[in-house]
Design a protein around this motif. Sequence first.
Motif: not given
Length: 293
Positions: A241-244, A247-248, A290, A293
Amino acid sequence: MPRPGRTPLIALSTSSTYPEGTARAFAIARELGYDAVEVMVGMDRTSAKVDELLRLRDYYEMPISSVHAPTLLLTQRTWGTDPWDKLNRSGDAAGRLGASVVVVHPPFRWQRSYAAAFTAGIRRLEHSTGVTFAIENMYPWRGPGGADLRAYSPSPDPSELDVDHLTLDLSHAATARQQSLDMVREWGDRLAHVHLTDGTDRAVDEHLLPGDGNQRADEVLGLLAANRYQGQIVLEVQTKGAENPAERVSMLARALDFTRAHFVGPEEPAEQTLRLAAFRQHLDVDEGTDAAS
């Protein structure tokens, strides 16, 4: 940097970087300072090729501490279809890779001859290879209407089997509506391996980051430390589910920080204070990012 002298080893499962591949798991483990890697055989082609795994191990200077045998429903054709061939190859791979543990799921109910000989076969493999074969807790499959379906023989709970070594997966415990703390207490010295993750009582196996579910992962780590647990702690979490990719990496860094913050022996109170402070600072940084952003 990894710390190979650390007890217990804190390892990263290669499944934790999916949909990125096995090679990426070695790179992230090296970057973040995990102690070792657990290879989920069948996740991609690389994971089933011992020579390529050796190359990754040596290139990243990242030990392979355990091998997850391809006994999942989705890996039924990896290394053939015969379950004993899979376990024999897993033991051989562990020997070549320098891994000390092979993680195995309990037999499926339809594997009748395999299930009947399972405990004797596991003991034979441990004796012949010198590798620990640790049987993992699973969970009932839930059908329409929420009814439990019996998929494993004799049950999803491996403690019912006459085997010496068990793997505790916190997400599987959550899906089975069990508490991992109780299982640590009940299994005692049979607990040889931990898949640190988290979950809730949903019907799906979630593999949340530790601390994000209902398994009281911080208390599990504290109990393991108090018991002077000597096995491996493997972060097996879902990050798809990480956006990129960045983020992972951040998610896997948080998981490692959580583990080091909460696993502390009775002789290390000062170090625990420092670890908890570092972990809380990490959370504050994430929350600030967060908000911005």
